[in-house]
Design a protein around this motif. Structure first.
Motif, PDB file in Angstrom:
ATOM      1  N   GLY A  99      13.410-111.700 -64.825  1.00  0.00           N
ATOM      2  CA  GLY A  99      13.286-111.575 -63.050  1.00  0.00           C
ATOM      3  C   GLY A  99      12.249-112.599 -62.683  1.00  0.00           C
ATOM      4  O   GLY A  99      12.333-112.759 -61.573  1.00  0.00           O
ATOM      5  N   TRP A 100      11.283-113.007 -63.384  1.00  0.00           N
ATOM      6  CA  TRP A 100      10.238-114.000 -62.901  1.00  0.00           C
ATOM      7  C   TRP A 100      10.715-115.278 -62.403  1.00  0.00           C
ATOM      8  O   TRP A 100      11.654-115.810 -63.266  1.00  0.00           O
ATOM      9  CB  TRP A 100       9.121-114.205 -63.953  1.00  0.00           C
ATOM     10  N   PRO A 101      10.491-115.920 -61.341  1.00  0.00           N
ATOM     11  CA  PRO A 101       9.479-115.355 -60.345  1.00  0.00           C
ATOM     12  C   PRO A 101      10.197-114.800 -59.375  1.00  0.00           C
ATOM     13  O   PRO A 101       9.512-114.253 -57.955  1.00  0.00           O
ATOM     14  CB  PRO A 101       8.928-116.690 -59.639  1.00  0.00           C
ATOM     15  N   VAL A 102      11.775-114.365 -59.219  1.00  0.00           N
ATOM     16  CA  VAL A 102      12.204-113.728 -58.206  1.00  0.00           C
ATOM     17  C   VAL A 102      11.569-112.103 -58.036  1.00  0.00           C
ATOM     18  O   VAL A 102      11.492-111.696 -56.979  1.00  0.00           O
ATOM     19  CB  VAL A 102      13.810-113.609 -58.463  1.00  0.00           C
ATOM     20  N   VAL A 103      11.287-111.498 -59.060  1.00  0.00           N
ATOM     21  CA  VAL A 103      10.945-110.002 -58.876  1.00  0.00           C
ATOM     22  C   VAL A 103       9.690-110.107 -60.007  1.00  0.00           C
ATOM     23  O   VAL A 103       9.361-110.778 -60.833  1.00  0.00           O
ATOM     24  CB  VAL A 103      11.818-109.009 -59.385  1.00  0.00           C
ATOM     25  N   SER A 104       8.794-109.384 -59.402  1.00  0.00           N
ATOM     26  CA  SER A 104       7.478-108.674 -60.228  1.00  0.00           C
ATOM     27  C   SER A 104       7.066-107.487 -59.596  1.00  0.00           C
ATOM     28  O   SER A 104       7.177-107.135 -58.299  1.00  0.00           O
ATOM     29  CB  SER A 104       6.685-109.709 -60.158  1.00  0.00           C
ATOM     30  N   ASN A 105       6.632-106.508 -60.416  1.00  0.00           N
ATOM     31  CA  ASN A 105       5.668-105.515 -59.931  1.00  0.00           C
ATOM     32  C   ASN A 105       4.538-105.688 -59.539  1.00  0.00           C
ATOM     33  O   ASN A 105       3.732-104.676 -58.910  1.00  0.00           O
ATOM     34  CB  ASN A 105       5.587-104.345 -60.881  1.00  0.00           C
ATOM     35  N   GLY A 106       3.878-106.845 -59.383  1.00  0.00           N
ATOM     36  CA  GLY A 106       2.655-107.446 -58.731  1.00  0.00           C
ATOM     37  C   GLY A 106       2.983-108.177 -57.653  1.00  0.00           C
ATOM     38  O   GLY A 106       4.073-108.268 -57.157  1.00  0.00           O
ATOM     39  N   SER A 107       2.096-108.870 -57.092  1.00  0.00           N
ATOM     40  CA  SER A 107       2.243-109.755 -55.871  1.00  0.00           C
ATOM     41  C   SER A 107       1.404-111.067 -56.212  1.00  0.00           C
ATOM     42  O   SER A 107       0.836-111.363 -57.152  1.00  0.00           O
ATOM     43  CB  SER A 107       1.043-109.164 -54.809  1.00  0.00           C
ATOM     44  N   ASN A 108       1.941-112.008 -55.425  1.00  0.00           N
ATOM     45  CA  ASN A 108       1.194-113.408 -55.604  1.00  0.00           C
ATOM     46  C   ASN A 108      -0.287-113.295 -55.227  1.00  0.00           C
ATOM     47  O   ASN A 108      -0.765-112.590 -54.808  1.00  0.00           O
ATOM     48  CB  ASN A 108       1.848-114.246 -54.448  1.00  0.00           C
TER      49      ASN A 108
END
Length: 376
Positions: free
Chosen positions: A260-269
């Motif tokens: 999924g990176w960078p479309v999804v992440s359990n973090g933030s930019n």
């Protein structure tokens, strides 16, 4: 008919959002955890190194240690260090330099070791996988097996090696070199896990083997900054990778999946702007465990020794931001943090010696090589 995975990859190359269906929904998220109040191990400082990066145990109990600037050492359990000559030229800048080292599955017979490092190139540095024979205090028959086709980019090298339990295949992590969108480009090695034969060639049964170039070597896509890769005792492959602001991940790796990176992440930019969570985009594979705040995981080994029976089958993970050692229990396809110990240092890598002792290396200059044995 072409295999479904190849059709999916062709769709990704064409720019669609298709991906292999995930194997499970979102896993467990770990918040801030306290250090365990007691340590069941004694810590022995064995030797010092200048910004070490990776360690690996040899069958006779000696340890291989890489230094980031481009040095390789063999060190005995008593702390006697020998620098190995014949190491290839390394491009060292920021996070890039000498990276992983791993003895071949048949090291006892062949004397072969594998190295990863950033090599200088006309279009910027490239991650290289090389193989050489360890002859006393030097390397011979140095052979470059694989080189990142596209040079340049920033840090996030990945460059971690793991062999499958049968000793027939080599898995190699590649970070996205801070060029996030490339993790979703199957034509680029950045942000991927590759599966290779031991000589660097492409296995005929890879999920996208009918494609050409890097695409045929892909095992997974959408990985950000993977610094830990290891097989569990049950034969499953696990990988951890650093998230941005939050969202460090421990992933169960399966062929052809997109993480999924960078479309999804359990973090933030880093700017604070939001990134969709994995549960908002179920077409991407979700981590089995994620950390917010981050631990900045580095290095990983599954413990199978006898000295620490309570750790049997657990993943031991170094923490750079956590400045400690993290033990994760794994039960099938689920994982959870069990304990965290304060080592008062950034832990860069973890290894297990044949006698069951656990070895750690600090991310510092000097960085200590530490041996952990039961306190009693």
């Amino acid at each position: 008919m072409r295999p479904r995975s190849v059709l999916i990859l062709s769709g990704l190359i064409a720019g669609t959002a298709l991906a292999v269906l995930p194997i499970l929904a979102n896993g467990r998220t770990v918040g801030a955890r306290d250090y365990s109040p007691t340590q069941p191990f004694a810590v022995q400082a064995v030797a010092d190194f200048d910004t070490p990066w990776a360690i690996a145990a040899l069958p006779d109990g000696r340890m291989l240690v890489t230094e980031h600037a481009g040095h390789l050492f063999v060190v005995t359990p008593e702390g006697e260090k020998t620098e190995i000559s014949g190491v290839p030229e390394v491009h060292q800048q920021g996070q890039l330099g000498m990276h992983d080292v791993a003895p071949a599955p048949d090291f006892a017979q062949s004397g072969l070791i594998y190295l990863t490092y950033a090599a200088p190139g006309e279009d910027g540095s490239q991650i290289v996988l090389a193989r050489a024979r360890l002859d006393g205090a030097s390397l011979s028959d140095v052979e470059e097996l694989w080189r990142q086709p596209q040079g340049g980019g920033g840090g996030h090298p990945g460059a971690i090696i793991a062999f499958d339990p049968a000793g027939e295949h080599l898995f190699l992590t590649l970070g996205e070199r801070t060029l996030s969108d490339t993790a979703q480009d199957p034509a680029q090695a950045r942000g991927k896990v590759l599966r290779l034969m031991l000589d660097g060639s492409t296995p005929a049964d890879n999920p996208f083997a009918d494609e050409v170039g890097v695409a045929a070597q892909l095992w997974t896509l959408g990985n950000r900054n993977p610094y830990g890769l290891a097989f569990a005792p049950d034969g499953q492959l696990w990988l951890h990778e650093m998230g941005p602001r939050g969202g460090d991940e421990l992933n169960l790796i399966a062929p052809g999946l997109n993480y999924g990176w960078p479309v999804v992440s359990n973090g933030s930019n880093y700017s604070g702007s939001a990134i969709p969570d994995h549960d908002e985009r179920p077409e991407f594979e979700a981590p089995r465990l994620s950390w917010t705040p981050v631990i900045a995981p580095a290095g990983m080994v599954f413990y199978t020794g006898d000295l620490f029976p309570d750790w049997q089958g657990s993943a031991l993970i170094g923490g750079l931001a956590a400045r400690g050692l993290v033990r994760v229990t794994v039960d099938g396809d689920q994982a959870d943090e069990a304990e965290r110990w304060d080592m008062d240092a950034r832990i860069r890598d973890v290894a297990m010696a044949p006698d069951g002792a656990v070895w750690l290396i600090e991310d510092d200059a000097p960085g200590q090589l530490l041996r952990l044995t039961p306190r009693d």
